[in-house]
Design a protein around this motif. Sequence first.
Motif, PDB file in Angstrom:
ATOM      1  N   ILE A  87       0.512  -1.166   0.027  1.00 60.35           N
ATOM      2  CA  ILE A  87       0.258  -0.573  -0.067  1.00 60.35           C
ATOM      3  C   ILE A  87       0.699   0.615  -0.274  1.00 60.35           C
ATOM      4  CG2 ILE A  87      -1.796  -1.692   0.849  1.00 60.35           C
ATOM      5  CD1 ILE A  87      -0.778  -0.559   3.861  1.00 60.35           C
TER       6      ILE A  87
ATOM      7  N   GLU B 148       6.332  12.706   8.036  1.00 63.73           N
ATOM      8  CA  GLU B 148       5.969  12.192   7.712  1.00 63.73           C
ATOM      9  C   GLU B 148       4.968  11.260   8.622  1.00 63.73           C
ATOM     10  OE1 GLU B 148       6.107   8.692   4.265  1.00 63.73           O
ATOM     11  OE2 GLU B 148       7.471   8.510   5.704  1.00 63.73           O
TER      12      GLU B 148
ATOM     13  N   LEU C 166       4.763   2.499   6.264  1.00 63.73           N
ATOM     14  CA  LEU C 166       4.994   1.499   6.041  1.00 63.73           C
ATOM     15  C   LEU C 166       6.430   0.794   6.263  1.00 63.73           C
ATOM     16  CD1 LEU C 166       3.564  -0.547   5.218  1.00 63.73           C
ATOM     17  CD2 LEU C 166       3.366   0.236   2.611  1.00 63.73           C
TER      18      LEU C 166
ATOM     19  N   TYR D 267       8.823   3.434   2.035  1.00 68.02           N
ATOM     20  CA  TYR D 267       8.985   4.083   0.070  1.00 68.02           C
ATOM     21  C   TYR D 267       8.800   5.485  -0.298  1.00 68.02           C
ATOM     22  CZ  TYR D 267       9.040   3.652  -5.164  1.00 68.02           C
ATOM     23  OH  TYR D 267       9.152   3.464  -6.240  1.00 68.02           O
ATOM     24  N   SER D 268       7.990   6.109   0.171  1.00 66.04           N
ATOM     25  CA  SER D 268       7.285   7.410   0.188  1.00 66.04           C
ATOM     26  C   SER D 268       8.593   8.128   0.990  1.00 66.04           C
ATOM     27  CB  SER D 268       6.155   7.661   0.615  1.00 66.04           C
ATOM     28  OG  SER D 268       6.298   7.030   1.977  1.00 66.04           O
TER      29      SER D 268
ATOM     30  N   LEU E 150       6.491   8.949  11.091  1.00 68.62           N
ATOM     31  CA  LEU E 150       6.028   7.947  12.537  1.00 68.62           C
ATOM     32  C   LEU E 150       5.448   7.187  11.884  1.00 68.62           C
ATOM     33  CD1 LEU E 150       4.328  11.322  13.771  1.00 68.62           C
ATOM     34  CD2 LEU E 150       6.166  10.949  14.205  1.00 68.62           C
ATOM     35  N   GLU E 151       5.266   5.379  12.752  1.00 74.41           N
ATOM     36  CA  GLU E 151       5.191   4.749  12.520  1.00 74.41           C
ATOM     37  C   GLU E 151       4.383   3.935  13.593  1.00 74.41           C
ATOM     38  OE1 GLU E 151       3.657   2.652   9.710  1.00 74.41           O
ATOM     39  OE2 GLU E 151       3.339   1.235  10.736  1.00 74.41           O
ATOM     40  N   SER E 152       3.330   2.928  13.724  1.00 74.20           N
ATOM     41  CA  SER E 152       2.772   2.421  14.419  1.00 74.20           C
ATOM     42  C   SER E 152       3.390   1.012  14.571  1.00 74.20           C
ATOM     43  CB  SER E 152       1.577   2.354  14.924  1.00 74.20           C
ATOM     44  OG  SER E 152       0.783   1.692  13.723  1.00 74.20           O
ATOM     45  N   GLU E 153       3.385   0.769  13.459  1.00 76.41           N
ATOM     46  CA  GLU E 153       3.541  -1.528  13.869  1.00 76.41           C
ATOM     47  C   GLU E 153       5.015  -1.163  13.588  1.00 76.41           C
ATOM     48  OE1 GLU E 153       1.609  -3.482  13.239  1.00 76.41           O
ATOM     49  OE2 GLU E 153       0.358  -2.907  13.829  1.00 76.41           O
TER      50      GLU E 153
ATOM     51  N   HIS F 117       6.685  -3.126  10.133  1.00 75.42           N
ATOM     52  CA  HIS F 117       6.351  -1.821   9.307  1.00 75.42           C
ATOM     53  C   HIS F 117       8.163  -1.112   9.706  1.00 75.42           C
ATOM     54  CE1 HIS F 117       1.839  -2.232   8.188  1.00 75.42           C
ATOM     55  NE2 HIS F 117       2.612  -3.795   8.496  1.00 75.42           N
TER      56      HIS F 117
ATOM     57  N   GLY G 127       5.163   4.252  17.042  1.00 71.37           N
ATOM     58  CA  GLY G 127       4.190   4.885  18.244  1.00 71.37           C
ATOM     59  C   GLY G 127       3.245   5.103  17.692  1.00 71.37           C
ATOM     60  N   ARG G 128       1.244   5.286  18.289  1.00 70.76           N
ATOM     61  CA  ARG G 128       0.560   5.689  17.546  1.00 70.76           C
ATOM     62  C   ARG G 128       0.875   7.152  16.827  1.00 70.76           C
ATOM     63  NH1 ARG G 128      -3.380   6.153  20.687  1.00 70.76           N
ATOM     64  NH2 ARG G 128      -4.462   6.502  18.984  1.00 70.76           N
ATOM     65  N   ALA G 129       0.290   7.447  15.867  1.00 72.32           N
ATOM     66  CA  ALA G 129       0.932   8.711  15.513  1.00 72.32           C
ATOM     67  C   ALA G 129       0.027   9.424  16.724  1.00 72.32           C
ATOM     68  CB  ALA G 129       0.330   9.360  13.711  1.00 72.32           C
TER      69      ALA G 129
ATOM     70  N   ASP H 198      -0.218  10.278   5.687  1.00 67.08           N
ATOM     71  CA  ASP H 198      -0.809   8.937   5.061  1.00 67.08           C
ATOM     72  C   ASP H 198      -0.649   7.319   5.686  1.00 67.08           C
ATOM     73  OD1 ASP H 198      -1.094   6.752   2.837  1.00 67.08           O
ATOM     74  OD2 ASP H 198       1.293   6.857   2.005  1.00 67.08           O
TER      75      ASP H 198
ATOM     76  N   ASP I 135      -3.679   5.377   9.046  1.00 68.23           N
ATOM     77  CA  ASP I 135      -5.345   5.595   9.128  1.00 68.23           C
ATOM     78  C   ASP I 135      -6.085   6.840   8.325  1.00 68.23           C
ATOM     79  OD1 ASP I 135      -3.992   6.231  11.278  1.00 68.23           O
ATOM     80  OD2 ASP I 135      -5.543   6.066  12.489  1.00 68.23           O
TER      81      ASP I 135
ATOM     82  N   TYR J 270      -4.802  14.487  12.205  1.00 68.81           N
ATOM     83  CA  TYR J 270      -4.058  13.889  11.370  1.00 68.81           C
ATOM     84  C   TYR J 270      -3.725  15.933  11.206  1.00 68.81           C
ATOM     85  CZ  TYR J 270      -3.381   9.407  12.740  1.00 68.81           C
ATOM     86  OH  TYR J 270      -2.981   8.561  12.734  1.00 68.81           O
TER      87      TYR J 270
HETATM   88  N1  SAM Z   1       3.368   6.125   3.395  1.00 73.67           N
HETATM   89  C1  SAM Z   1       4.198   4.900   2.658  1.00 73.67           C
HETATM   90  C2  SAM Z   1       4.229   4.782   1.133  1.00 73.67           C
HETATM   91  O1  SAM Z   1       3.835   5.104   0.432  1.00 73.67           O
HETATM   92  O2  SAM Z   1       5.141   4.623   1.162  1.00 73.67           O
HETATM   93  C3  SAM Z   1       2.467   3.978   2.992  1.00 73.67           C
HETATM   94  C4  SAM Z   1       2.100   4.051   4.076  1.00 73.67           C
HETATM   95  S1  SAM Z   1       0.396   3.273   4.691  1.00 73.67           S
HETATM   96  C5  SAM Z   1      -0.558   2.868   3.365  1.00 73.67           C
HETATM   97  C6  SAM Z   1       0.026   3.635   6.017  1.00 73.67           C
HETATM   98  C7  SAM Z   1       1.336   3.253   7.368  1.00 73.67           C
HETATM   99  O3  SAM Z   1       0.160   3.522   8.344  1.00 73.67           O
HETATM  100  C8  SAM Z   1       0.711   1.434   8.163  1.00 73.67           C
HETATM  101  O4  SAM Z   1       2.787   1.419   7.973  1.00 73.67           O
HETATM  102  C9  SAM Z   1       0.584   1.679   9.134  1.00 73.67           C
HETATM  103  O5  SAM Z   1       1.042   0.691   9.761  1.00 73.67           O
HETATM  104  C10 SAM Z   1       0.512   2.530   9.486  1.00 73.67           C
HETATM  105  N2  SAM Z   1      -0.225   3.135  11.028  1.00 73.67           N
HETATM  106  C11 SAM Z   1      -1.317   2.923  10.329  1.00 73.67           C
HETATM  107  N3  SAM Z   1      -2.577   4.007  11.259  1.00 73.67           N
HETATM  108  C12 SAM Z   1      -1.345   3.823  12.352  1.00 73.67           C
HETATM  109  C13 SAM Z   1      -1.266   5.431  13.642  1.00 73.67           C
HETATM  110  N4  SAM Z   1      -2.290   5.832  14.184  1.00 73.67           N
HETATM  111  N5  SAM Z   1      -0.323   5.720  14.215  1.00 73.67           N
HETATM  112  C14 SAM Z   1       1.181   5.642  13.086  1.00 73.67           C
HETATM  113  N6  SAM Z   1       0.914   5.096  12.184  1.00 73.67           N
HETATM  114  C15 SAM Z   1       0.215   4.307  11.671  1.00 73.67           C
END
Ligand code: SAM
Length: 224
Positions: free
Chosen positions: A39, A63, A67, A70-71, A88-91, A94, A116-118, A139, A141, A148
């Motif tokens: 995604i 950002e 994920l 990549y971006s 920022l990334e929660s998983e 990832h 952490g959760r953004a 980009d 949830d 955001y």
């Molecule tokens: N920007 C990336 C790219 O284009 O390469 C794709 C990002 S993907 C669409 C969304 C990412 O947001 C996922 O890795 C997901 O785990 C993360 N995510 C989802 N909920 C989140 C939250 N509450 N806080 C931080 N990251 C979150």
Amino acid sequence: MSQEQWSAVDRYLTDTLVPSDAALDAALAASAAAGLPPINVAPNQGKLLHLLARIQGARTILEIGTLGGYSTIWLARALPAVGRLITLESEPKHAEVARANLDRAGLANIVELRLGRALDTLPKLAAEGRGPFDLIFIDADKPSNPDYFAWALKLSRRGSVIVIDNVVRKGAIIDPESADPSVQGVRRLNKLLATERRVSATAIQTVGSKGYDGLAIVLVTEGP
Ligand code: SAM
């Protein structure tokens, strides 16, 4: 027009205008090997983000949603040597894959990944006095998009640019009764964009290898 045709045209555009790149290709391969969902933005969309950051003369980028990074790589490569990107990334999985991808791309010194959760990490960034950021890419949830955007605005200055991905959702956004929380998140975001006097915004529909979706672009017109 079909998905097949959109993908074929995207392939043509990418083959013509977005030369293959070892670090970016490796990031996608490592993300797939680790089982991350595909995604990420498409290559020509990644280059669009990169060009927007360069047009903006960005030195600081935020950002939300890393994920596999990549971006992040596309955006970080638009920065000067003294630039900084916070993503920022929660998983945890990832984040681990993204860190390895960013290392391989030689960007570990420019990019700071916060796990952490953004909605938890954004207030910490603000409390630390980070920002204002020149460009912010949202980009993660989609139901949290309105929150955001509010944080992005707090972490902006006059002239900052905010880009929000996936704002059309196969056209579902025109249904006010949609039960999809992502659709409702985008609709609430659009209401904020329309009524917030400190910004000027537009949104466009896009088709391509990632299907039918869209992108919002916001210029912060008032602020510090
Ligand atoms: N920007 C990336 C790219 O284009 O390469 C794709 C990002 S993907 C669409 C969304 C990412 O947001 C996922 O890795 C997901 O785990 C993360 N995510 C989802 N909920 C989140 C939250 N509450 N806080 C931080 N990251 C979150």
